[in-house]
Design a protein around this motif. Structure first.
Motif, PDB file in Angstrom:
ATOM      1  N   UNK A  21       9.003   3.490  -5.353  1.00  0.00           N
ATOM      2  CA  UNK A  21      10.325   3.659  -5.965  1.00  0.00           C
ATOM      3  C   UNK A  21      10.223   4.354  -7.321  1.00  0.00           C
ATOM      4  N   UNK A  22       9.237   3.945  -8.126  1.00  0.00           N
ATOM      5  CA  UNK A  22       9.048   4.547  -9.454  1.00  0.00           C
ATOM      6  C   UNK A  22       8.674   6.015  -9.315  1.00  0.00           C
ATOM      7  N   UNK A  23       7.692   6.305  -8.473  1.00  0.00           N
ATOM      8  CA  UNK A  23       7.233   7.689  -8.308  1.00  0.00           C
ATOM      9  C   UNK A  23       8.363   8.561  -7.770  1.00  0.00           C
ATOM     10  N   UNK A  63      -3.447   8.067 -13.561  1.00  0.00           N
ATOM     11  CA  UNK A  63      -2.567   7.760 -14.690  1.00  0.00           C
ATOM     12  C   UNK A  63      -2.002   6.349 -14.624  1.00  0.00           C
ATOM     13  N   UNK A  64      -2.302   5.633 -13.562  1.00  0.00           N
ATOM     14  CA  UNK A  64      -1.826   4.262 -13.467  1.00  0.00           C
ATOM     15  C   UNK A  64      -2.295   3.607 -12.193  1.00  0.00           C
ATOM     16  N   UNK A  65      -2.311   2.272 -12.221  1.00  0.00           N
ATOM     17  CA  UNK A  65      -2.639   1.493 -11.037  1.00  0.00           C
ATOM     18  C   UNK A  65      -1.966   0.134 -11.141  1.00  0.00           C
ATOM     19  N   UNK A  71       7.356   5.479 -17.814  1.00  0.00           N
ATOM     20  CA  UNK A  71       7.137   6.256 -19.038  1.00  0.00           C
ATOM     21  C   UNK A  71       5.752   6.900 -19.054  1.00  0.00           C
ATOM     22  N   UNK A  72       4.775   6.185 -18.542  1.00  0.00           N
ATOM     23  CA  UNK A  72       3.412   6.743 -18.497  1.00  0.00           C
ATOM     24  C   UNK A  72       3.346   7.908 -17.507  1.00  0.00           C
ATOM     25  N   UNK A  73       4.021   7.784 -16.381  1.00  0.00           N
ATOM     26  CA  UNK A  73       4.069   8.867 -15.403  1.00  0.00           C
ATOM     27  C   UNK A  73       4.796  10.078 -15.997  1.00  0.00           C
ATOM     28  N   UNK A  77       3.242  13.930 -16.765  1.00  0.00           N
ATOM     29  CA  UNK A  77       3.850  15.135 -16.204  1.00  0.00           C
ATOM     30  C   UNK A  77       4.202  16.183 -17.271  1.00  0.00           C
ATOM     31  N   UNK A  78       4.263  15.736 -18.540  1.00  0.00           N
ATOM     32  CA  UNK A  78       4.631  16.662 -19.625  1.00  0.00           C
ATOM     33  C   UNK A  78       3.544  17.618 -19.984  1.00  0.00           C
TER      34      UNK A  78
END
Length: 78
Positions: A21-23, A63-65, A71-73, A77-78
């Motif tokens: 959902x976040x992605x 970048x995460x697990x 916000x980290x994703x 991406x920036x």
């Protein structure tokens, strides 16, 4: 063309459902491509990430697990 963002997970994983959902939300908002990969279908991925799923990679970099932070994703991406 491969997806810039990859979500590594496995079927039946409740954390993977949350991460999806976040992605989806972040990538859809940004117009970024993403793909979901079942780690259990690749022995190398299963060995490397099996205990960490869900894992998010951006341009091949982790970048995460477990709990994926929007916000980290976005920052990756920036």
């Amino acid at each position: 063309m491969s997806a810039r963002v990859q979500l590594l997970g496995r079927p039946g994983c409740h954390l993977c459902e949350n991460a999806r959902r976040v992605v989806r939300a972040v990538c859809d908002h940004r117009g970024e491509t993403w793909a979901e990969v079942n780690v259990d279908e690749d022995p190398d991925l299963a060995q490397r990430y099996g205990e960490l799923v869900p894992v998010v990679l951006v341009d091949g970099e982790q970048v995460g697990y477990h709990q994926i932070e929007p916000d980290r994703l976005r920052a990756a991406l920036d």
